[in-house]
Scaffold this motif. Structure first.
Motif, PDB file in Angstrom:
ATOM      1  N   ALA A 336       0.840  -1.198   0.000  1.00 58.41           N
ATOM      2  CA  ALA A 336       0.000   0.000   0.000  1.00 58.41           C
ATOM      3  C   ALA A 336       0.873   1.245   0.000  1.00 58.41           C
ATOM      4  CB  ALA A 336      -0.928  -0.007   1.214  1.00 58.41           C
ATOM      5  N   GLU A 337       0.411   2.256  -0.720  1.00 56.86           N
ATOM      6  CA  GLU A 337       1.151   3.515  -0.812  1.00 56.86           C
ATOM      7  C   GLU A 337       0.183   4.659  -0.573  1.00 56.86           C
ATOM      8  OE1 GLU A 337       3.108   3.720  -4.554  1.00 56.86           O
ATOM      9  OE2 GLU A 337       4.358   1.949  -4.194  1.00 56.86           O
ATOM     10  N   GLY A 338       0.442   5.450   0.461  1.00 55.27           N
ATOM     11  CA  GLY A 338      -0.427   6.579   0.771  1.00 55.27           C
ATOM     12  C   GLY A 338      -1.851   6.155   1.049  1.00 55.27           C
ATOM     13  N   GLY A 339      -2.027   4.979   1.641  1.00 55.30           N
ATOM     14  CA  GLY A 339      -3.359   4.478   1.931  1.00 55.30           C
ATOM     15  C   GLY A 339      -4.037   3.803   0.761  1.00 55.30           C
ATOM     16  N   GLU A 340      -3.400   3.822  -0.422  1.00 53.62           N
ATOM     17  CA  GLU A 340      -3.964   3.176  -1.611  1.00 53.62           C
ATOM     18  C   GLU A 340      -3.468   1.740  -1.681  1.00 53.62           C
ATOM     19  OE1 GLU A 340      -4.619   4.675  -6.053  1.00 53.62           O
ATOM     20  OE2 GLU A 340      -2.521   4.134  -5.690  1.00 53.62           O
ATOM     21  N   ILE A 341      -4.404   0.790  -1.725  1.00 58.12           N
ATOM     22  CA  ILE A 341      -4.041  -0.619  -1.777  1.00 58.12           C
ATOM     23  C   ILE A 341      -3.585  -0.959  -3.187  1.00 58.12           C
ATOM     24  CG2 ILE A 341      -4.824  -2.970  -1.334  1.00 58.12           C
ATOM     25  CD1 ILE A 341      -7.201  -1.654   0.223  1.00 58.12           C
ATOM     26  N   ARG A 342      -2.492  -1.668  -3.276  1.00 62.45           N
ATOM     27  CA  ARG A 342      -1.972  -2.109  -4.571  1.00 62.45           C
ATOM     28  C   ARG A 342      -1.980  -3.638  -4.588  1.00 62.45           C
ATOM     29  NH1 ARG A 342       0.243   1.854  -7.435  1.00 62.45           N
ATOM     30  NH2 ARG A 342       1.774   0.549  -8.510  1.00 62.45           N
ATOM     31  N   PHE A 343      -2.537  -4.194  -5.645  1.00 59.27           N
ATOM     32  CA  PHE A 343      -2.756  -5.636  -5.749  1.00 59.27           C
ATOM     33  C   PHE A 343      -1.846  -6.240  -6.810  1.00 59.27           C
ATOM     34  CE2 PHE A 343      -6.689  -3.720  -4.309  1.00 59.27           C
ATOM     35  CZ  PHE A 343      -7.083  -4.541  -3.255  1.00 59.27           C
ATOM     36  N   VAL A 344      -1.387  -7.468  -6.545  1.00 60.61           N
ATOM     37  CA  VAL A 344      -0.725  -8.236  -7.602  1.00 60.61           C
ATOM     38  C   VAL A 344      -1.825  -8.861  -8.445  1.00 60.61           C
ATOM     39  CG1 VAL A 344       0.859 -10.114  -8.155  1.00 60.61           C
ATOM     40  CG2 VAL A 344       1.246  -8.718  -6.109  1.00 60.61           C
ATOM     41  N   VAL A 345      -1.858  -8.499  -9.715  1.00 56.01           N
ATOM     42  CA  VAL A 345      -2.871  -9.010 -10.641  1.00 56.01           C
ATOM     43  C   VAL A 345      -2.190  -9.757 -11.774  1.00 56.01           C
ATOM     44  CG1 VAL A 345      -4.562  -7.225 -10.096  1.00 56.01           C
ATOM     45  CG2 VAL A 345      -2.877  -6.811 -11.906  1.00 56.01           C
ATOM     46  N   ILE A 346      -2.963 -10.602 -12.430  1.00 54.54           N
ATOM     47  CA  ILE A 346      -2.460 -11.329 -13.592  1.00 54.54           C
ATOM     48  C   ILE A 346      -2.828 -10.536 -14.833  1.00 54.54           C
ATOM     49  CG2 ILE A 346      -2.559 -13.507 -14.869  1.00 54.54           C
ATOM     50  CD1 ILE A 346      -1.352 -13.644 -12.035  1.00 54.54           C
ATOM     51  N   ASP A 347      -1.801 -10.069 -15.549  1.00 54.18           N
ATOM     52  CA  ASP A 347      -2.099  -9.289 -16.756  1.00 54.18           C
ATOM     53  C   ASP A 347      -1.920 -10.136 -18.011  1.00 54.18           C
ATOM     54  OD1 ASP A 347       0.639  -9.427 -16.801  1.00 54.18           O
ATOM     55  OD2 ASP A 347       0.969  -7.253 -16.982  1.00 54.18           O
TER      56      ASP A 347
END
Length: 372
Positions: A336-347
């Motif tokens: 998470a950065e600055g309260g923003e959740i970041r997800f590992v996704v399959i692209d």
């Protein structure tokens, strides 16, 4: 003395912090396996294990280590994720300080991911760093947590939030110890094997689909291949991004959701691999919602996770606002950065990326993927 002829070696290439991962049967009884570990010249060693693994393997390891250390002590911690705490960590420090351990004392982590993480963190902290060797005894630890130098303890608000990057001198994966692994723990380890396919190697994914029954049954040849290939993939990623500044984050596929389950249910209620199993399904569903993969791929992954004996639906951790509680816990995630959740996704099958997603979309995924 030579290593057993069946031993395979995967190298982690990190310049002066490089080390070997030894994989094969019979390594726990092989002095040569541990000659490749610490070269500190220290006379003392501490085996850190737990109350389940210690009675099975600690004395055997101690007999081998006595050939290179004049003093070998053992410390058995309580077994379980709920004990991955400051209190347990301090037990290691108490043992070290109480017996005059110095900077050349070597720590040996004999156990699963909890023991490995805590022993590595203790080694990173004690006298600002002493050598340690990973001797993982679960499939999950052999294919993931023992490799790459992540060490930590849990905090009530988040899993693995207090720790350090600290590389071992060696990782010794004796495949024979997996024979005593309970079926639930074997399935939990398979979650970390499965994750490498969607993020990096669809050939491995197809191989797992063909051999999942053999893996669950503990077939030695199947396990040897799964451990070696998993370690090769992780070694390649860690060699490019040791401290998770970018690429290494893809190894957390399914973990953002899974860690929320573990923390929300209370550490120990779900095994780590069980959280990752359900978390991978949620992450794949999020990937589909973002237009990165199709429904057929998500269904294929879900079927494999289910065949591995893992949950494919997340737990309800708050009956009043389940998705809200997930989001609250995931905002503490290390990505998470600055309260923003970041997800590992399959692209795309065999490729992963780290992306943000709107809360409302994440809520929809959680609501759809959690058990009633």
């Amino acid at each position: 003395m030579a290593l057993p002829f069946t031993t395979q070696i995967v190298d982690i290439a990190l310049d002066e912090r490089s080390y070997p991962i030894l994989i094969g049967p019979g390594l726990l009884d092989s002095p040569a396996a541990f000659d490749r570990g610490s070269a500190s010249g220290g006379t003392s060693a501490l085996i850190v294990t737990n109350t389940t693994v210690g009675p099975l393997y600690a004395d055997r390891l101690a007999r081998v280590l006595a050939q290179r250390h004049s003093q070998v002590r053992q410390l058995a911690l309580p077994d379980g994720e709920q004990y991955k705490t400051w209190e347990s960590l301090n037990q290691i420090f108490d043992e070290l300080l109480g017996h005059g351990a110095d900077r050349k004392t070597t720590l040996y982590a004999l156990g699963g991911g909890v023991v490995g993480d805590m022993t590595g963190f203790a080694a990173a902290c004690y006298m600002r760093g002493v050598p340690f060797v990973q001797v993982p005894t679960t499939l999950l630890a052999q294919v993931d947590s023992s490799v790459g130098g992540k060490t930590a303890i849990n905090h009530p608000l988040g899993k693995n939030m207090v720790g350090a990057f600290y590389q071992p001198q060696a990782v010794v994966c004796d495949l024979d110890v997996l024979k005593t692994l309970p079926p639930r723990e074997m399935s939990a380890g398979l979650a970390e094997v499965i994750k490498y396919g969607p993020i990096a190697d669809m050939a491995l994914f197809e191989w797992i689909e063909a051999h999942i029954d053999a893996l669950r049954a503990g077939d030695p040849a199947a396990l040897a291949h799964a451990v070696r290939r998993s370690c090769e993939i992780k070694a390649h990623v860690v060699g490019q991004d040791e401290r998770e500044a970018g690429l290494r984050a893809i190894l957390n596929f399914g973990h953002t959701f899974g860690h929320a389950v573990e923390a929300g249910m209370g550490y120990g209620a779900w095994l780590h691999g069980e959280g990752v199993g359900a978390g991978m399904v949620m992450a794949a569903e999020l990937s589909r919602e973002l237009g990165l993969v199709d429904a057929a791929f998500v269904d294929r992954l879900r079927r494999l996770i289910e065949r591995a004996g893992l949950p494919v639906r997340g737990a309800v951790i708050d009956a009043a606002d389940n998705a809200g509680r997930y989001l609250e816990l995931m905002r503490v995630d290390k990505k998470a950065e600055g309260g923003e959740i970041r997800f590992v996704v399959i692209d795309g099958p065999g490729s992963a990326a780290v992306r943000a997603a709107p809360d409302e979309l994440v809520r929809q995924v959680i609501d759809r993927c959690c058990a009633a």
